[in-house]
Scaffold this motif. Structure first.
Motif, PDB file in Angstrom:
ATOM      1  N   VAL H  44      63.334  55.691  58.452  1.00 34.51           N
ATOM      2  CA  VAL H  44      63.316  55.536  57.000  1.00 34.51           C
ATOM      3  C   VAL H  44      64.662  54.947  56.601  1.00 34.51           C
ATOM      4  CG1 VAL H  44      63.261  56.795  54.805  1.00 34.51           C
ATOM      5  CG2 VAL H  44      61.710  57.436  56.670  1.00 34.51           C
ATOM      6  N   ARG H  45      64.643  53.844  55.857  1.00 40.36           N
ATOM      7  CA  ARG H  45      65.904  53.189  55.452  1.00 40.36           C
ATOM      8  C   ARG H  45      65.840  52.966  53.944  1.00 40.36           C
ATOM      9  NH1 ARG H  45      67.819  51.020  60.747  1.00 40.36           N
ATOM     10  NH2 ARG H  45      66.029  51.010  62.146  1.00 40.36           N
ATOM     11  N   VAL H  46      66.741  53.629  53.207  1.00 40.42           N
ATOM     12  CA  VAL H  46      66.713  53.544  51.745  1.00 40.42           C
ATOM     13  C   VAL H  46      68.103  53.202  51.214  1.00 40.42           C
ATOM     14  CG1 VAL H  46      64.793  55.177  51.485  1.00 40.42           C
ATOM     15  CG2 VAL H  46      67.159  56.029  51.512  1.00 40.42           C
ATOM     16  N   ARG H  47      68.140  52.785  49.929  1.00 37.99           N
ATOM     17  CA  ARG H  47      69.435  52.402  49.331  1.00 37.99           C
ATOM     18  C   ARG H  47      70.214  53.621  48.862  1.00 37.99           C
ATOM     19  NH1 ARG H  47      67.430  47.555  46.931  1.00 37.99           N
ATOM     20  NH2 ARG H  47      67.910  45.886  48.398  1.00 37.99           N
ATOM     21  N   HIS H  48      69.511  54.621  48.308  1.00 34.58           N
ATOM     22  CA  HIS H  48      70.193  55.748  47.682  1.00 34.58           C
ATOM     23  C   HIS H  48      69.686  57.067  48.271  1.00 34.58           C
ATOM     24  CE1 HIS H  48      71.638  52.834  44.847  1.00 34.58           C
ATOM     25  NE2 HIS H  48      70.390  52.447  44.633  1.00 34.58           N
ATOM     26  N   HIS H  49      70.571  58.025  48.362  1.00 34.08           N
ATOM     27  CA  HIS H  49      70.234  59.337  48.905  1.00 34.08           C
ATOM     28  C   HIS H  49      69.011  59.947  48.211  1.00 34.08           C
ATOM     29  CE1 HIS H  49      71.115  63.007  51.151  1.00 34.08           C
ATOM     30  NE2 HIS H  49      70.746  63.638  50.060  1.00 34.08           N
ATOM     31  N   ASP H  50      68.908  59.752  46.904  1.00 36.60           N
ATOM     32  CA  ASP H  50      67.817  60.375  46.137  1.00 36.60           C
ATOM     33  C   ASP H  50      66.429  59.930  46.607  1.00 36.60           C
ATOM     34  OD1 ASP H  50      69.885  61.353  44.720  1.00 36.60           O
ATOM     35  OD2 ASP H  50      69.462  60.242  42.881  1.00 36.60           O
ATOM     36  N   GLU H  51      66.360  58.724  47.172  1.00 41.05           N
ATOM     37  CA  GLU H  51      65.046  58.218  47.582  1.00 41.05           C
ATOM     38  C   GLU H  51      64.489  58.964  48.802  1.00 41.05           C
ATOM     39  OE1 GLU H  51      65.130  53.783  47.804  1.00 41.05           O
ATOM     40  OE2 GLU H  51      67.114  54.099  46.918  1.00 41.05           O
ATOM     41  N   LEU H  52      65.388  59.588  49.586  1.00 40.91           N
ATOM     42  CA  LEU H  52      64.911  60.306  50.771  1.00 40.91           C
ATOM     43  C   LEU H  52      63.916  61.399  50.385  1.00 40.91           C
ATOM     44  CD1 LEU H  52      68.267  60.743  52.725  1.00 40.91           C
ATOM     45  CD2 LEU H  52      66.372  59.235  53.337  1.00 40.91           C
ATOM     46  N   ALA H  53      64.197  62.104  49.287  1.00 40.10           N
ATOM     47  CA  ALA H  53      63.307  63.187  48.851  1.00 40.10           C
ATOM     48  C   ALA H  53      61.929  62.650  48.455  1.00 40.10           C
ATOM     49  CB  ALA H  53      63.932  63.951  47.687  1.00 40.10           C
TER      50      ALA H  53
END
Lengths: 93, 93, 93, 93, 93, 93, 93, 93, 93, 93
Positions: H44-53
């Motif tokens: 999983v590769r996202v821009r912001h920490h919040d997107e992980l949730a």
């Protein structure tokens, strides 16, 4: 004589009943209900390696109330007792 | 007769030597070198509960080459053999 | 006096109810609901080794809501308290 | 009274010696040498939560021969015995 | 103030819903959904040891969707923040 | 604010000393000495994901007496307290 | 030739039946019912890496009675036997 | 860019189907069906920490056939490839 | 023919060297360096049960660089290949 | 292209140094320092199965500071990215 030690998990409320069923199987010399993570330990003593498959996956694993088995086979037996003559009486030919 | 099953890990290259030392201890009726995660299984059979402390943490755990022991005590023994008379011969009074 | 420590897993929402049922069993002196992987720890204190089989696999394991038990038996007890006299009052003869 | 159960691994050949050192610590009411994966179980009984830090990581963990400890704290105690009065005698004020 | 850390496994598809139910319980100051083997970590902060039994086995374990809990109690807290005054606001008297 | 929970094993007799060293690190808001298999739990609270690498493998793992660390990062925080304002005071810019 | 070793857990009473179904799959050269925590070990020998996905998650995992599989792929094979010629006879082109 | 590695257990006979559903989720760059104890590994590769949730407990954990997930977040990425530019194409803004 | 599967852990940087030493032992038909938690898997094929003790605890466990072994014995072998004739060539009489 | 995922434990205070050494090895496309029980995860991407033995047990396991490795090989890769063209640039012919 080949010895196998079978650690057995049973349904939590059927330890005694499963032990009594297993000790009647040909090739099983003793069953112990034991402390710790497993519920029973069965000693299987047979004349030939081929019988292990019949006794353990073939019959013991199919006793109702058995949930899991984990078998350990003895490489070698060290004892001052003549286990061969004691236990061979109950073994199938 | 009270039966205890002791699973033993030994130094990786001393399985045979440790087995031969343990089987000579009073109260130990049989030792098996076994397949699986542990190296040895010792059957300890004593007359009184108090003797377990002497035999296992008192002597067996101090045999050189023993790395770890994990003891399981039998609640009850199921067998068609008269284990009491077979094994009591080698037991200390 | 022989002491056994029984670690018990219960149905996740019945810890209190199971503890109250177990502490009423003959041979059980104390039950603690505990932190960590197990839910309850029961102290079983009996006069003779044979009673352990009746109390633990015979009765405690059959209390509804018990999912798994893992028993550890004391080799030896070290205490400045006279545990024998304290706890023997509640023991069956 | 707050009760903590401490499972202890010791050097394989020093179980008895470590038990005798731990039972002398203030706050420790009983030590059992036990079957299974751990070597000792210590019952710690204190008046205030703060004392647990002094007794367990502060003193018990520093006894020579202790290799690992795993503490479980009792949420609640169920017993027909008045444990409070029995064990409070040996507790520090 | 006594702090308990509760690691929680939930039904695999209900992590968010269970977290929202747990954070509303008296005595729970924070809940984190976390990476790794457990799904949630709840921080429980109470004034008296006795409240832990009410909050954790009494209420938290009974929230629907909770599958398993594993509680760790703090022996001691080290912090440059005045946690007592921050978190005591939400605590029951 | 990103929160990481770090479970820490220390040398068995240095729990207190390691806790006092870790709580002084920038980015660490609280350290708890805890019951159970691990010795310490550190709460790390940072503004940016990049700081986690500096704080945990970069500094915390190198504190003398630390034997093993196991980090869990919070996906989301649920709380009735304004954790952001409480803990941001101690954070590096 | 690429070799994969697949450890298999089966329904406790269907070990023999599952073994007989798996050994008929293309790419499986041998199946052993074994002692220890797993029930069966299957040797998968294929010509190309891509075939592993078809044989193991594609077919072996879907045999009725299979509960869990855990595959280990051989980096390198050491043998005095010409395994390539023995086992390539049963392989799909 | 923040990278999370998600180890996934699926229903034993649905590995391929679950992998195809997960790789379609926003934020998931690659899925591998793998040897060993887990069935799938998703990057999983996202821009912001919040997107992980949102991506992991919010969506990935709810894909039918997912039995358990265990997420590991990268502290730091070491690579000679410009992963940021390769993988950012598929990321939500 | 009796088949034993030996899972082997070696010193982390000597996998290849240990494999080459083990494959030369009488009774060992193949060694695989493998993915997963263990480093090597050795197939031991002997005529008589007694030889297992000589080959595994007697010789294989004493090869320098071997850290741990975990042996699983085959109850039964299922194969379309005539393994007996292939592997018996390298076996001691 | 064959992908292998290698989970790596390092000396507790050398995570960064080991990661920098491993990412320079031919065949390693990315290394991540990660949360959880392992310290590093390396992605190995090679053209032929045979290269895995050279890269992982042959070179990666011998990097100083590596304590344990646990490799998982991808059966199949699912991605909307053309991983083959991205990562093949760094691969040995």
């Amino acid at each position: 004589m080949i010895t196998a030690i079978v650690l057995i998990q049973t349904e939590v409320d059927q330890i005694n009943e499963v032990a009594e069923a297993i000790v009647k199987l040909d090739g099983v010399s003793e069953v112990y209900s034991i402390t710790g993570d497993h519920d029973l330990l069965a000693m299987v003593r047979v004349r030939h390696h081929d019988e292990l498959a019949e006794v353990i996956p073939g019959r013991l694993n199919k006793v109702p109330g058995v949930v899991h088995t984990d078998t350990h086979i003895a490489f070698r037996t060290y004892s001052r007792h003549d286990l061969e003559s004691v236990f061979s009486l109950g073994m199938p030919d």
